[in-house]
Design a protein around this motif. Structure first.
Motif, PDB file in Angstrom:
ATOM      1  N   ARG A  39     -17.366  -1.826 -15.670  1.00 35.92           N
ATOM      2  CA  ARG A  39     -17.533  -2.114 -14.245  1.00 35.92           C
ATOM      3  C   ARG A  39     -17.633  -3.617 -13.962  1.00 35.92           C
ATOM      4  N   SER A  40     -18.225  -4.371 -14.876  1.00 33.34           N
ATOM      5  CA  SER A  40     -18.468  -5.794 -14.608  1.00 33.34           C
ATOM      6  C   SER A  40     -17.180  -6.620 -14.514  1.00 33.34           C
ATOM      7  N   HIS A  41     -16.142  -6.232 -15.222  1.00 32.65           N
ATOM      8  CA  HIS A  41     -14.909  -7.028 -15.163  1.00 32.65           C
ATOM      9  C   HIS A  41     -13.970  -6.588 -14.036  1.00 32.65           C
ATOM     10  N   TYR A  42     -14.244  -5.468 -13.410  1.00 36.66           N
ATOM     11  CA  TYR A  42     -13.338  -4.926 -12.402  1.00 36.66           C
ATOM     12  C   TYR A  42     -13.085  -5.887 -11.231  1.00 36.66           C
ATOM     13  N   PRO A  43     -14.126  -6.507 -10.645  1.00 36.97           N
ATOM     14  CA  PRO A  43     -13.853  -7.433  -9.531  1.00 36.97           C
ATOM     15  C   PRO A  43     -12.967  -8.622  -9.941  1.00 36.97           C
ATOM     16  N   VAL A  44     -13.117  -9.086 -11.157  1.00 40.36           N
ATOM     17  CA  VAL A  44     -12.278 -10.192 -11.637  1.00 40.36           C
ATOM     18  C   VAL A  44     -10.827  -9.732 -11.732  1.00 40.36           C
ATOM     19  N   MET A  45     -10.624  -8.516 -12.211  1.00 42.78           N
ATOM     20  CA  MET A  45      -9.266  -7.975 -12.315  1.00 42.78           C
ATOM     21  C   MET A  45      -8.637  -7.838 -10.927  1.00 42.78           C
ATOM     22  N   VAL A  46      -9.395  -7.324  -9.975  1.00 45.18           N
ATOM     23  CA  VAL A  46      -8.885  -7.170  -8.610  1.00 45.18           C
ATOM     24  C   VAL A  46      -8.533  -8.533  -8.020  1.00 45.18           C
ATOM     25  N   LEU A  47      -9.392  -9.516  -8.227  1.00 51.87           N
ATOM     26  CA  LEU A  47      -9.135 -10.861  -7.728  1.00 51.87           C
ATOM     27  C   LEU A  47      -7.863 -11.444  -8.344  1.00 51.87           C
ATOM     28  N   MET A  48      -7.682 -11.237  -9.635  1.00 50.51           N
ATOM     29  CA  MET A  48      -6.488 -11.753 -10.302  1.00 50.51           C
ATOM     30  C   MET A  48      -5.220 -11.128  -9.704  1.00 50.51           C
ATOM     31  N   HIS A  49      -5.227  -9.813  -9.550  1.00 47.95           N
ATOM     32  CA  HIS A  49      -4.036  -9.137  -9.014  1.00 47.95           C
ATOM     33  C   HIS A  49      -3.797  -9.523  -7.546  1.00 47.95           C
ATOM     34  N   ALA A  50      -4.865  -9.629  -6.764  1.00 47.38           N
ATOM     35  CA  ALA A  50      -4.720 -10.015  -5.355  1.00 47.38           C
ATOM     36  C   ALA A  50      -4.193 -11.447  -5.236  1.00 47.38           C
ATOM     37  N   SER A  51      -4.681 -12.332  -6.090  1.00 49.80           N
ATOM     38  CA  SER A  51      -4.204 -13.721  -6.017  1.00 49.80           C
ATOM     39  C   SER A  51      -2.742 -13.814  -6.469  1.00 49.80           C
ATOM     40  N   TRP A  52      -2.343 -12.985  -7.442  1.00 54.31           N
ATOM     41  CA  TRP A  52      -0.939 -12.937  -7.871  1.00 54.31           C
ATOM     42  C   TRP A  52      -0.059 -12.579  -6.669  1.00 54.31           C
ATOM     43  N   LEU A  53      -0.457 -11.536  -5.945  1.00 55.03           N
ATOM     44  CA  LEU A  53       0.304 -11.140  -4.759  1.00 55.03           C
ATOM     45  C   LEU A  53       0.315 -12.251  -3.715  1.00 55.03           C
ATOM     46  N   ALA A  54      -0.831 -12.872  -3.471  1.00 56.73           N
ATOM     47  CA  ALA A  54      -0.920 -13.928  -2.456  1.00 56.73           C
ATOM     48  C   ALA A  54      -0.028 -15.112  -2.815  1.00 56.73           C
ATOM     49  N   VAL A  55      -0.046 -15.521  -4.076  1.00 58.59           N
ATOM     50  CA  VAL A  55       0.810 -16.628  -4.506  1.00 58.59           C
ATOM     51  C   VAL A  55       2.279 -16.261  -4.328  1.00 58.59           C
ATOM     52  N   ARG A 151     -10.355  -5.727 -20.984  1.00 55.27           N
ATOM     53  CA  ARG A 151     -10.229  -4.365 -20.446  1.00 55.27           C
ATOM     54  C   ARG A 151      -9.854  -3.337 -21.509  1.00 55.27           C
ATOM     55  N   ILE A 152      -8.899  -3.656 -22.354  1.00 56.28           N
ATOM     56  CA  ILE A 152      -8.484  -2.685 -23.371  1.00 56.28           C
ATOM     57  C   ILE A 152      -9.605  -2.450 -24.371  1.00 56.28           C
ATOM     58  N   ARG A 153     -10.347  -3.488 -24.695  1.00 56.65           N
ATOM     59  CA  ARG A 153     -11.509  -3.300 -25.581  1.00 56.65           C
ATOM     60  C   ARG A 153     -12.520  -2.359 -24.932  1.00 56.65           C
ATOM     61  N   ALA A 154     -12.773  -2.544 -23.635  1.00 53.98           N
ATOM     62  CA  ALA A 154     -13.716  -1.675 -22.917  1.00 53.98           C
ATOM     63  C   ALA A 154     -13.195  -0.243 -22.862  1.00 53.98           C
ATOM     64  N   GLU A 155     -11.908  -0.082 -22.614  1.00 51.64           N
ATOM     65  CA  GLU A 155     -11.336   1.263 -22.534  1.00 51.64           C
ATOM     66  C   GLU A 155     -11.338   1.953 -23.893  1.00 51.64           C
ATOM     67  N   ASN A 156     -10.966   1.229 -24.926  1.00 50.32           N
ATOM     68  CA  ASN A 156     -10.989   1.813 -26.271  1.00 50.32           C
ATOM     69  C   ASN A 156     -12.407   2.206 -26.674  1.00 50.32           C
ATOM     70  N   ALA A 157     -13.379   1.373 -26.361  1.00 50.58           N
ATOM     71  CA  ALA A 157     -14.777   1.691 -26.664  1.00 50.58           C
ATOM     72  C   ALA A 157     -15.242   2.911 -25.875  1.00 50.58           C
TER      73      ALA A 157
END
Length: 162
Positions: A39-55, A151-157
């Motif tokens: 859960r802790s990394h989710y907002p960072v991921m959303v921000l990254m994807h949103a900024s990609w779209l904005a750019v 993320r993949i480390r968190a998902e695998n765990a």
């Protein structure tokens, strides 16, 4: 309307619809007792994807579209649909692990462990390259690699036996 903006409208509407589906699926999974991880990394991921779209929105303008990369993008969309269809109600943008359910191993998951991440990796590079925006492809590919390392480390765990 120019082709670059039509492509961006498609991508934006696709992402918005996916967020709506993901939210519905997340709510249903959690109601059935599933557990969220990472859960802790989710907002960072959303921000990254949103900024990609904005750019991209800020930069595409009247950029020429590389038609070969547009074809690659179309193939990636077919792969995206295959992944989402395979996961069905278990697909979400979060890491949600249902109680007493094994990971999905059918469809594209027979071929690779994280096909959705493969599609995203390719899209983050292909879309900007399609518009000639090499620096955007490089920057966001690096940022995405860092995010997927977490993320993949968190998902695998999350799916590893305790």
């Amino acid at each position: 309307m120019t082709l670059p903006y039509a492509i961006m409208i498609f991508i934006t509407l696709q992402r918005i619809s996916e967020l709506v589906i993901a939210q519905s699926n997340t709510k249903a999974l959690l109601a059935r007792g599933a557990v969220e991880f990472g859960r802790s990394h989710y907002p960072v991921m959303v921000l990254m994807h949103a900024s990609w779209l904005a750019v991209l929105w800020a930069m595409v303008g009247g950029a020429p579209v590389n038609m070969a990369l547009l074809a690659v993008f179309a193939v990636l969309q077919a792969m995206r649909v295959w992944v989402l269809a395979t996961l069905g109600r278990r697909w979400t943008t979060r890491i949600i692990v249902p109680k007493d359910e094994a990971p999905i191993t059918s469809g594209p998951f027979r071929i690779m462990r994280h096909p959705n991440y493969f599609v995203v990796i390719c899209e983050i590079a292909v879309v900007p390259l399609m518009f000639g925006l090499v620096w955007v492809a490089v920057l966001y590919s690096v940022l995405n690699a860092a995010m997927l390392w977490v993320r993949i480390r968190a998902e695998n765990a999350a799916y590893s036996p305790a």
